[in-house]
Write an enzyme that holds these catalytic residues in place. Structure first.
Site, PDB file in Angstrom:
ATOM      1  N   LYS A   1       0.843  -1.201   0.000  1.00 34.18           N
ATOM      2  CA  LYS A   1       0.000   0.000   0.000  1.00 34.18           C
ATOM      3  C   LYS A   1       0.879   1.251   0.000  1.00 34.18           C
ATOM      4  CE  LYS A   1      -3.422   2.216   2.939  1.00 34.18           C
ATOM      5  NZ  LYS A   1      -4.285   2.086   4.113  1.00 34.18           N
TER       6      LYS A   1
ATOM      7  N   GLU B   1      10.580  -4.750   4.285  1.00 29.73           N
ATOM      8  CA  GLU B   1      10.618  -6.151   3.860  1.00 29.73           C
ATOM      9  C   GLU B   1      10.287  -6.277   2.375  1.00 29.73           C
ATOM     10  OE1 GLU B   1       9.069  -4.991   6.509  1.00 29.73           O
ATOM     11  OE2 GLU B   1       9.211  -6.363   8.211  1.00 29.73           O
TER      12      GLU B   1
ATOM     13  N   GLY C   1      -4.638  -1.975   5.395  1.00 31.05           N
ATOM     14  CA  GLY C   1      -3.858  -3.122   4.914  1.00 31.05           C
ATOM     15  C   GLY C   1      -4.505  -4.457   5.244  1.00 31.05           C
ATOM     16  N   ARG C   2      -4.933  -4.637   6.485  1.00 31.20           N
ATOM     17  CA  ARG C   2      -5.483  -5.935   6.900  1.00 31.20           C
ATOM     18  C   ARG C   2      -6.908  -6.166   6.386  1.00 31.20           C
ATOM     19  NH1 ARG C   2      -4.183  -2.454  10.736  1.00 31.20           N
ATOM     20  NH2 ARG C   2      -5.723  -1.595  12.172  1.00 31.20           N
TER      21      ARG C   2
ATOM     22  N   GLU D   1      -4.059  -6.491  15.274  1.00 27.48           N
ATOM     23  CA  GLU D   1      -3.539  -5.187  14.821  1.00 27.48           C
ATOM     24  C   GLU D   1      -4.653  -4.135  14.924  1.00 27.48           C
ATOM     25  OE1 GLU D   1      -0.093  -4.703  11.764  1.00 27.48           O
ATOM     26  OE2 GLU D   1      -1.891  -4.228  10.634  1.00 27.48           O
TER      27      GLU D   1
ATOM     28  N   HIS E   1      -4.412 -33.246  18.594  1.00 29.29           N
ATOM     29  CA  HIS E   1      -3.210 -33.992  18.966  1.00 29.29           C
ATOM     30  C   HIS E   1      -2.091 -33.029  19.326  1.00 29.29           C
ATOM     31  CE1 HIS E   1      -5.151 -37.650  17.524  1.00 29.29           C
ATOM     32  NE2 HIS E   1      -5.701 -36.829  16.654  1.00 29.29           N
TER      33      HIS E   1
ATOM     34  N   LYS F   1       9.943  -0.663  13.868  1.00 29.02           N
ATOM     35  CA  LYS F   1      10.464  -0.342  12.528  1.00 29.02           C
ATOM     36  C   LYS F   1      11.530   0.738  12.648  1.00 29.02           C
ATOM     37  CE  LYS F   1       6.159  -0.971   9.890  1.00 29.02           C
ATOM     38  NZ  LYS F   1       5.155  -0.279   9.081  1.00 29.02           N
TER      39      LYS F   1
HETATM   40  O1  F6P Z   1       2.693  -4.031   9.947  1.00 28.54           O
HETATM   41  C1  F6P Z   1       2.199  -2.795   9.636  1.00 28.54           C
HETATM   42  C2  F6P Z   1       1.612  -2.701   8.278  1.00 28.54           C
HETATM   43  O2  F6P Z   1       1.410  -1.363   8.020  1.00 28.54           O
HETATM   44  C3  F6P Z   1       0.306  -3.482   8.094  1.00 28.54           C
HETATM   45  O3  F6P Z   1      -0.791  -2.822   8.596  1.00 28.54           O
HETATM   46  C4  F6P Z   1       0.297  -3.649   6.623  1.00 28.54           C
HETATM   47  O4  F6P Z   1      -0.631  -4.612   6.236  1.00 28.54           O
HETATM   48  C5  F6P Z   1       1.730  -4.040   6.378  1.00 28.54           C
HETATM   49  O5  F6P Z   1       2.459  -3.234   7.269  1.00 28.54           O
HETATM   50  C6  F6P Z   1       2.233  -3.874   4.965  1.00 28.54           C
HETATM   51  O6  F6P Z   1       2.169  -2.555   4.545  1.00 28.54           O
HETATM   52  P1  F6P Z   1       2.307  -2.154   3.023  1.00 28.54           P
HETATM   53  O7  F6P Z   1       1.178  -2.785   2.270  1.00 28.54           O
HETATM   54  O8  F6P Z   1       2.238  -0.669   3.001  1.00 28.54           O
HETATM   55  O9  F6P Z   1       3.624  -2.673   2.529  1.00 28.54           O
END
Ligand code: F6P
Length: 522
Positions: free
Chosen positions: A209, A215, A269-270, A355, A386, A513
């Site tokens: 987003k 990452e 995002g979620r 979150e 189990h 972060k």
């Molecule tokens: O972990 C924080 C967060 O902002 C989430 O809410 C989001 O889904 C994720 O990082 C990834 O963010 P982006 O889509 O901006 O890479």
């Protein structure tokens, strides 16, 4: 307008619930069933393919009346209208929350910042459809003219967990394309995925987003370098697409304008798997199935918005969860789908719920003196039986369970499905009824273990009175999965409203972060 600030603990209903809890905390559910033969029917709800049996909870009609009164005093109805109407209910980020608009087929305008967002939503869906059709048919080719065989989703959090869970969840409906997910910044993750791939026949979908996530950008750059060993910068447009709100950064990465799928700030995002973030879902199962998935969620939206609270599946689930969390002081909830397809449901729900509702400051900015977000965990039945179910049956903690089962399996295998569902029902029954000393005694005697009774009896007793919801779904298909996810989204929303918190920001992820970045600079 934002949500109203109401401290739930200051309501009349909360006081009634506190007093009522004292009366009910020792009551065994068995006595509630004995006193009311119609309890199961009265405490069951149905909507389309989904039915909810919430009778095995430590509640009575009075409990529900108080919980519903709490929803009333906390102005849940007003909050729901603001949620669907595009009000700025994510006030700390000054944003509307409109993932529901992504699955709405209704063309009625929804205004955000003075602009109708509905046409843009439909344009993006059309673009997803065209692209999915082209990729699946083989018309869209990689840089060397070969058909695409593999799709890699590069993203993390909401840009990974939802699509990843759904692609697995709907594997039965999957086409010939192989889907992979790279999320972790762990270089071994990306290396393991790349080792199976051919740059000529792989499409990379970068999903972020913000397009600033460490990452995702690190993984995307590593993959780009790997790709450029076999191709040129010019070729990127054939094998890379992106989903983002940050068009400048995407273009700077080298992705062609026509390969950018937009999303919007009013999608969290979620909650974003319904947007172009779900592109890898549409590529995996085809747009028609993706549309059915959206339609299932949309149907649940209408149920949630229109059904009275007493007959409203997400509202009832949220209220029961608050009852345990805030009065029984339970710390966690476990979700157990009886299908291997939904192996990734728990991690998805963890982000969705934790979150959203892992907050300790209320909507007035005050430190909260009551419990908010639950710890969510789980895995699939029967495997969990189990593994961790011992603790749920006989441990010292009270852990409410959501069992999710399906009336029919997808591949047939009637013998397996009968056994699977026997376990689904048996677990709920065992948690509910338990096994008394007398029953253990009789059982051991019957089995000829009489001489062990004096030593083993206490270990074989099950207190029972452990709560669970049974969510029974006709069949796992795109529509029913869409509805199920929407149930949990709305449950999360209701809880946030009643806990008087902001469910749609996530400042709690920022500090870590920042510190990681500082460590990298030093
Ligand atoms: O972990 C924080 C967060 O902002 C989430 O809410 C989001 O889904 C994720 O990082 C990834 O963010 P982006 O889509 O901006 O890479």
């Amino acid at each position: 307008m934002s949500l109203i600030n109401i401290n739930p603990t200051q309501t009349k209903a909360w006081k009634h619930l506190t007093a009522h809890y004292k009366e009910i905390k020792e009551v065994h559910m068995k006595s509630l069933f004995l006193a009311d033969k119609g309890r199961k029917e009265k405490m069951s709800l149905e909507f389309e393919a989904i039915s909810l049996d919430f009778s095995k909870n430590r509640i009575t009609k009075e409990t529900l009346d108080h919980l519903l009164a709490l929803a009333g005093e906390c102005k849940l109805d007003d909050a729901i209208e603001k949620y669907f109407g595009g009000d700025i209910i994510n006030a700390t980020e000054n944003r509307a929350v409109l993932h529901t608009a992504l699955r709405n087929t209704d063309k009625k305008p929804i205004m955000v910042d003075g602009q109708d967002i509905v046409p843009e939503v439909h344009q993006t869906l059309d673009k997803i459809k065209v692209f999915s059709d082209q990729l699946i048919s083989g018309a869209f080719k990689g840089f060397s003219g070969k058909k695409i065989t593999d799709v890699v989703n590069i993203g993390i959090g909401g840009s990974d967990l939802g699509p990843n869970m759904v692609v697995d969840g709907l594997h039965y409906y999957k086409n010939h394309l192989k889907t992979h997910f790279v999320s972790n910044i762990d270089g071994d993750h990306v290396a393991e995925v790349l080792k199976e791939l051919d740059p000529e026949t792989t499409l990379f979908v970068i999903v972020s987003k913000t397009f600033t996530t460490q990452e995702t950008l690190t993984n995307a750059n590593t993959i780009k370098k790997w790709f450029l060993q076999a191709a040129t910068e010019e070729d990127i447009k054939h094998n890379f697409v992106a989903v983002s709100t940050n068009l400048d950064m995407v273009k700077a990465f080298g992705i062609a304008e026509e390969n950018i799928f937009t999303m919007w700030n009013w999608v969290g995002g979620r909650y974003s798997l319904w947007s172009a973030v779900g592109l890898s879902i549409s590529l995996a199962i085809g747009f028609e199935n993706f549309r059915k998935f959206l339609d299932g969620a949309n149907a649940m939206d209408r149920h949630f918005r229109n059904a009275d609270f007493r007959n409203n599946i997400p509202v009832i689930l949220a209220l029961i969860s608050i009852w345990y969390n805030n009065f029984f002081k339970t710390e966690s909830e476990v979700v157990i789908p009886y299908t291997q397809y939904l192996q990734k449901l728990a991690p998805f729900l963890q982000q969705l719920s934790m979150e959203s509702n892992g907050k300790s400051v209320d909507r007035d900015g005050n430190k909260i003196a009551y419990q908010t977000g639950n710890i969510i965990w789980g895995n699939t039945g029967t495997n969990v039986q189990h593994a961790f179910m011992q603790l749920v049956h006989q441990g010292t903690k009270l852990i409410p369970v959501d069992f999710i089962g399906f009336e029919s399996s997808l591949h047939g295998n009637a013998d397996h499905h009968q056994k699977l569902m026997a376990n689904f029902y048996a677990q709920a029954e065992a948690l509910f009824a338990g096994k008394t000393e007398e029953e253990v005694h009789l059982d051991m005697k019957f089995k000829g273990d009489e001489e062990k009774i004096s030593t083993l009896l206490p270990f074989k007793v099950f207190e029972g009175n452990r709560p669970s919801n049974a969510i029974l779904i006709k069949k796992l298909d795109p529509r029913s999965l869409g509805s199920l996810i929407a149930v949990y989204e709305h449950k999360t929303f209701v809880q946030g409203v009643l806990w008087n918190i902001y469910s749609f920001d996530q400042f709690g992820v920022e500090l870590g972060k920042e510190l990681a970045n500082k460590l990298l600079v030093n």
